[in-house]
Design an enzyme around this catalytic site. Structure first.
Site, short mmCIF file in Angstrom:
data_model
loop_
_atom_site.label_atom_id
_atom_site.label_comp_id
_atom_site.label_asym_id
_atom_site.label_seq_id
_atom_site.Cartn_x
_atom_site.Cartn_y
_atom_site.Cartn_z
N TRP A 104 0.87 -1.20 0.00
CA TRP A 104 0.11 0.23 -0.04
C TRP A 104 0.79 1.32 0.09
CZ3 TRP A 104 -4.61 -0.23 -2.01
CH2 TRP A 104 -5.13 -1.57 -1.73
N ASP A 174 -1.57 6.54 6.23
CA ASP A 174 -2.56 5.96 5.56
C ASP A 174 -3.04 4.61 6.88
OD1 ASP A 174 -4.33 4.01 4.85
OD2 ASP A 174 -2.87 3.53 2.89
N LYS A 198 -12.50 -1.77 6.39
CA LYS A 198 -11.39 -2.78 6.96
C LYS A 198 -11.85 -2.73 8.61
CE LYS A 198 -8.84 -2.99 3.48
NZ LYS A 198 -7.90 -2.05 2.50
C1 LIG Z 1 -7.40 -1.31 1.57
C2 LIG Z 1 -6.29 -0.49 1.76
C3 LIG Z 1 -6.41 0.80 0.73
C4 LIG Z 1 -7.30 0.95 -0.18
O1 LIG Z 1 -8.50 1.03 -0.08
P1 LIG Z 1 -9.59 1.30 -1.42
O2 LIG Z 1 -10.79 1.54 -0.54
O3 LIG Z 1 -9.79 -0.06 -1.76
O4 LIG Z 1 -9.09 2.22 -2.35
C5 LIG Z 1 -5.31 1.66 1.14
N1 LIG Z 1 -4.47 1.56 2.30
C6 LIG Z 1 -4.55 0.51 2.83
C7 LIG Z 1 -3.46 0.31 3.95
C8 LIG Z 1 -5.46 -0.58 2.92
O5 LIG Z 1 -5.52 -1.83 3.75
#
Ligand SMILES: *Cc1c(COP(=O)(O)O)cnc(C)c1O
Length: 365
Positions: A104, A174, A198
């Site tokens: 990511w 993030d 998540k």
């Molecule tokens: C799932 C995830 C994303 C991406 O998210 P989307 O909503 O699918 O764009 C970004 N960063 C991390 C750490 C993730 O686990």
């Protein structure tokens, strides 16, 4: 009704059963509007109460002061990868620093490079993204617009034990896969963000917590939806908000406040759950091979390998048969991954632990 499995999916992921039950009770009709949450205006008093309660819960759980704005946006983590450099890089500070600890972080860096200048402050590719850097390993530009990092790499299962030290440069994080799994010193952050699917709710909404000083950087030339400052000015209601997703985030954060009792309690539960699985890995005599180095193992995503492809397949099949589902690793890395977010019950992790011990006892040479 079909029996619910223990769902170890990485995202969209498990939700608290009490939240699902409440959605089921309320889906036909909410008392005020006498209509479903799916049918009411994002500008109605009922929805205003819902989005304000969601924000109040997030502020309370993370102890967020009025120096920060809390935004509810669409486009997932991915759109934020682009919006962050668009809004936060400026003429005076055109370049941003990125710490890359996995898939990511790499994806965030790739999007930033399309928008402007981005430097790598650290990249763990050489060690196959098995650990996070020490502060002394970081190659920092003191004039960077911001320092971006991924506090929990969802695919590799690598998590920062604490915030990296970025000096005076605003820290942008993030936190998509571990947001609100523990208390954090929010003042350390310029911005922290997470897609909901998540640890927080269903797909369709992302939460952004951003220091109000940073909003001054957003240029009027940006497309309206891409502009953080406009979203803050409009209280996230510039356009039709993802009403259902925000409603569920409100219920999940209600659950964190009322049923769990806050993030200190959640953190203790999360540490205990993760320890159960890592203890099995460590006691397996190498049968289970954990991906992350012990000091930066994720409390949310436990990534591990078995001795062979055949055993991996058998493990996943037998797990499935025992209602332990979605344990396959990400398609890019293979192996297995158990995502054990806030809402995964302790009983689910105990069931997986027992299954892992029995499977190893049967197959280890
Ligand atoms: C799932 C995830 C994303 C991406 O998210 P989307 O909503 O699918 O764009 C970004 N960063 C991390 C750490 C993730 O686990």
């Amino acid at each position: 009704m079909t029996q619910r499995a223990y769902n170890f999916a990485a995202g969209p992921a498990v939700l608290p059963e009490s939240v699902l039950a409440q959605i089921q009770r309320e889906i036909m009709v909410l008392p005020g509007p006498k209509a479903s949450i799916l049918e009411i205006s994002h500008r109605s008093p009922t929805f205003k109460e819902i989005i304000e309660a969601a924000e109040a819960n997030i502020r309370k759980l993370l102890k967020i002061s009025d120096d920060y704005a809390v935004l509810f946006l669409q486009g997932g983590g991915r759109l934020l990868f682009s919006m962050i450099p668009m809004n936060l890089a400026t003429k005076e500070k055109p370049s941003a620093d990125y710490i890359v600890t996995g898939t990511w972080g790499k994806a965030a860096l790739k999007e930033a490079k399309k928008e402007g200048l981005a430097r790598v402050a650290w990249d763990g590719a050489d060690s196959k993204y098995t650990h996070t850097p020490a502060d002394s390993d970081l190659d920092l530009d003191p004039n960077a617009a911001y320092l971006h990092y991924t506090c929990n790499e969802t695919i590799e299962g690598v998590q920062f034990p604490s915030e990296p030290q970025g000096g005076e440069v605003p820290l942008v994080c993030d936190a998509s896969s571990d947001f609100m799994h523990k208390p954090i010193p929010i003042d350390r952050y310029g911005m922290i963000y997470a897609c909901a699917q998540k640890n927080l709710g269903p797909a369709g909404v992302s939460i952004v917590v951003i220091h109000k000083d940073l909003l001054a950087r957003s240029s009027d030339d940006l497309g309206a939806y891409l502009n953080f400052k406009l979203h803050a000015d409009e209280n996230s209601l510039m356009n039709t908000a993802p009403t259902f997703a925000i409603y569920v985030v409100r219920l999940v954060t209600d659950w964190l406040v009322n049923d769990i009792g806050g993030l200190d309690k959640m953190y203790a539960i999360n540490k205990a759950k993760a320890k159960m699985l890592y203890d099995v890995i460590d006691a397996s005599g190498g049968f289970y091979d954990g991906h992350a180095k012990p000091e930066c193992r994720s409390l949310m995503n436990v990534s591990f390998r078995l001795p062979s492809e055949e055993l991996t397949k058998e493990f996943l099949q037998q797990g499935e048969a025992q209602d332990l589902t979605a344990l396959a690793g990400h398609r890019s890395v293979g192996g297995c991954r158990a995502s054990i977010y806030n809402a995964m019950p302790v009983a689910g992790v105990e069931a997986l632990r027992d299954f892992m011990i029995a499977f190893r006892d049967k197959h280890a040479g």
